[in-house]
Design a protein around this motif. Structure first.
Motif, short mmCIF file in Angstrom:
data_model
loop_
_atom_site.label_atom_id
_atom_site.label_comp_id
_atom_site.label_asym_id
_atom_site.label_seq_id
_atom_site.Cartn_x
_atom_site.Cartn_y
_atom_site.Cartn_z
N LYS A 1 0.80 -1.19 0.05
CA LYS A 1 -0.04 -0.03 0.07
C LYS A 1 0.71 1.30 0.08
O LYS A 1 2.11 1.01 0.46
N PRO B 1 -3.53 -1.10 12.35
CA PRO B 1 -4.92 -1.21 12.69
C PRO B 1 -5.40 -0.95 14.09
O PRO B 1 -6.52 -0.54 14.24
N TYR C 1 -7.30 12.60 10.31
CA TYR C 1 -8.58 12.40 10.44
C TYR C 1 -9.10 11.73 11.58
O TYR C 1 -8.58 10.70 11.87
N LEU D 1 -7.23 8.22 11.08
CA LEU D 1 -6.90 8.06 9.75
C LEU D 1 -5.62 9.04 9.55
O LEU D 1 -6.04 10.20 9.30
N LYS E 1 -6.31 14.75 -4.75
CA LYS E 1 -7.06 14.10 -4.21
C LYS E 1 -6.16 13.44 -2.87
O LYS E 1 -4.96 13.45 -3.02
N LEU E 2 -6.78 12.84 -1.85
CA LEU E 2 -6.28 12.35 -0.67
C LEU E 2 -5.98 10.82 -0.83
O LEU E 2 -6.71 10.10 -1.44
N PHE F 1 -5.57 7.61 1.82
CA PHE F 1 -5.80 7.46 3.27
C PHE F 1 -5.11 6.45 3.56
O PHE F 1 -4.76 5.45 2.71
N GLY F 2 -4.70 6.36 4.80
CA GLY F 2 -4.02 5.11 5.48
C GLY F 2 -5.23 4.31 5.98
O GLY F 2 -6.52 4.76 5.68
N GLY F 3 -5.10 2.99 6.62
CA GLY F 3 -6.14 2.09 6.77
C GLY F 3 -6.81 2.65 8.22
O GLY F 3 -7.76 2.06 8.51
N GLY F 4 -6.21 3.58 8.96
CA GLY F 4 -6.87 3.83 10.08
C GLY F 4 -6.36 2.94 11.61
O GLY F 4 -6.10 1.82 11.28
N ASN G 1 -15.91 20.30 -5.40
CA ASN G 1 -15.49 18.83 -5.82
C ASN G 1 -16.26 17.89 -4.70
O ASN G 1 -16.57 18.27 -3.76
N PHE H 1 -16.77 13.47 -3.74
CA PHE H 1 -16.14 12.28 -3.79
C PHE H 1 -17.04 11.20 -3.40
O PHE H 1 -17.69 11.53 -2.45
N TYR I 1 -16.14 7.27 -1.55
CA TYR I 1 -15.36 6.59 -1.01
C TYR I 1 -15.98 5.26 -0.79
O TYR I 1 -17.06 5.19 -0.23
N GLN J 1 -15.35 2.21 2.35
CA GLN J 1 -14.25 1.97 3.65
C GLN J 1 -14.71 0.65 4.23
O GLN J 1 -15.79 0.29 4.46
N GLY K 1 -9.45 -2.64 7.82
CA GLY K 1 -8.06 -2.85 7.34
C GLY K 1 -7.63 -2.20 5.87
O GLY K 1 -6.50 -2.15 5.69
N LEU K 2 -8.62 -1.79 5.38
CA LEU K 2 -8.28 -1.13 3.83
C LEU K 2 -8.55 0.22 3.87
O LEU K 2 -7.99 1.03 2.87
N GLY K 3 -8.99 0.59 4.91
CA GLY K 3 -9.29 2.24 4.95
C GLY K 3 -10.05 2.86 3.87
O GLY K 3 -11.03 2.22 3.44
N LEU K 4 -10.17 4.08 3.54
CA LEU K 4 -10.89 4.58 2.44
C LEU K 4 -10.41 4.29 1.22
O LEU K 4 -9.08 4.96 0.90
N LEU L 1 -10.85 5.59 -2.80
CA LEU L 1 -11.42 6.29 -3.68
C LEU L 1 -12.29 5.76 -4.80
O LEU L 1 -11.38 5.19 -5.56
N GLY M 1 -11.36 7.00 -9.74
CA GLY M 1 -10.41 7.08 -8.63
C GLY M 1 -9.79 5.65 -8.61
O GLY M 1 -9.19 5.31 -9.80
N ASP M 2 -9.50 4.94 -7.34
CA ASP M 2 -8.69 3.88 -7.55
C ASP M 2 -9.40 2.54 -7.74
O ASP M 2 -8.76 1.66 -8.00
N LEU N 1 -19.01 6.32 1.80
CA LEU N 1 -18.76 7.73 2.30
C LEU N 1 -18.51 8.73 1.31
O LEU N 1 -17.96 8.52 0.20
N GLN O 1 -11.66 17.93 2.91
CA GLN O 1 -12.61 17.34 2.61
C GLN O 1 -13.73 16.99 3.55
O GLN O 1 -13.26 16.81 4.72
#
Lengths: 111, 116
Positions: free
Chosen positions: A2, A8, A36, A88, A98-99, A101-104, B31, B33, B35, B37, B40-43, B45, B58-59, B90, B105
């Motif tokens: 990643k 986590p 966040y 996060l 665009k951002l 993000f990490g998984g939190g 803008n 967006f 997402y 969620q 373990g994978l987070g947000l 896009l 996005g991704d 989200l 955001q």
């Protein structure tokens, strides 16, 4: 692998302790670094941001960026049960980009 | 205060159904967006839009489409829902281009979609 890695958790600490959170990243082009906070059943909300390297303090929260190590940290002093949430990290290359993000990391502060 | 609202908090759909998720923001943001969620994978896009009728992938856009006919509204469409699209969705909005600070955001409360 990643682009942004974050443990986590959960991270469980007693009330009043220092909470230490961190993220590592692989893209050296990231310039803006954000944290966040997300409470259960809510959307994330921006806690604080840092541009490039250095430290930033806001009340009980301190954000640090070490671009040479591609490592960012968030410290919460005098933690309170109300700090229990998922934190996060997020990063972007430019101000309006665009951002990513990490998984939190889930944090539990026990009274 | 910026307010981002999403049409449903919880949604249960069957495999193959067409699903619409609606998002509305009240701050005249450029803008928007979408997402998803997952633990373990987070947000991640899915799509974003920087203007009315404009969209960019996005991704993880596969299996999704979007629509932005009005500035304040951004819809996410699952053409044929599948079980692997069970997730928290989200929506977010931000001021847009020209900002000199990170383009913060603002997120809605999320829609938890279950596809059976």
């Amino acid at each position: 692998q990643k682009e942004v890695e974050q443990d986590p958790g959960p991270l469980s600490v007693p009330e009043g302790a220092i909470v230490s959170l961190n993220c590592t990243y692989s893209n050296s082009a990231f310039q803006y670094f954000m944290w966040y906070r997300q409470y259960s059943r809510k959307g994330p909300e921006l806690l604080m941001y840092t541009y490039s390297s250095g430290n930033k303090e806001d009340g009980r929260f301190t954000a640090q960026v070490d671009k040479s190590s591609k490592y960012i940290s968030l410290f919460i002093r005098d933690s309170q049960p109300s700090d229990s949430a998922t934190y996060l990290c997020a990063m972007s290359v430019a101000a309006g980009n665009k951002l990513t993000f990490g998984g939190g990391t889930r944090v539990l502060v026990k009274p | 205060d910026v307010k981002v609202t999403q049409s449903s908090r919880y949604l249960v759909k069957r495999t193959g159904e067409k699903v619409f998720l609606e998002c509305v923001q009240d701050m005249d943001h450029e803008n928007m967006f979408w997402y998803r969620q997952d633990p373990g994978l987070g947000l991640r896009l899915i799509y974003f839009s920087y203007d009315v009728k404009m969209k960019e992938k996005g991704d993880i856009p596969e299996g999704y489409s979007v629509s932005r006919e009005k500035k304040e509204r951004f819809s996410l469409i699952l053409e044929s829902a599948s079980t692997n699209q069970t997730s928290m969705y989200l929506c977010a909005s931000s001021l847009g281009a020209g900002t000199s600070v990170p383009d913060t955001q603002y997120f809605g409360p999320g829609t938890r979609l279950t596809v059976l």
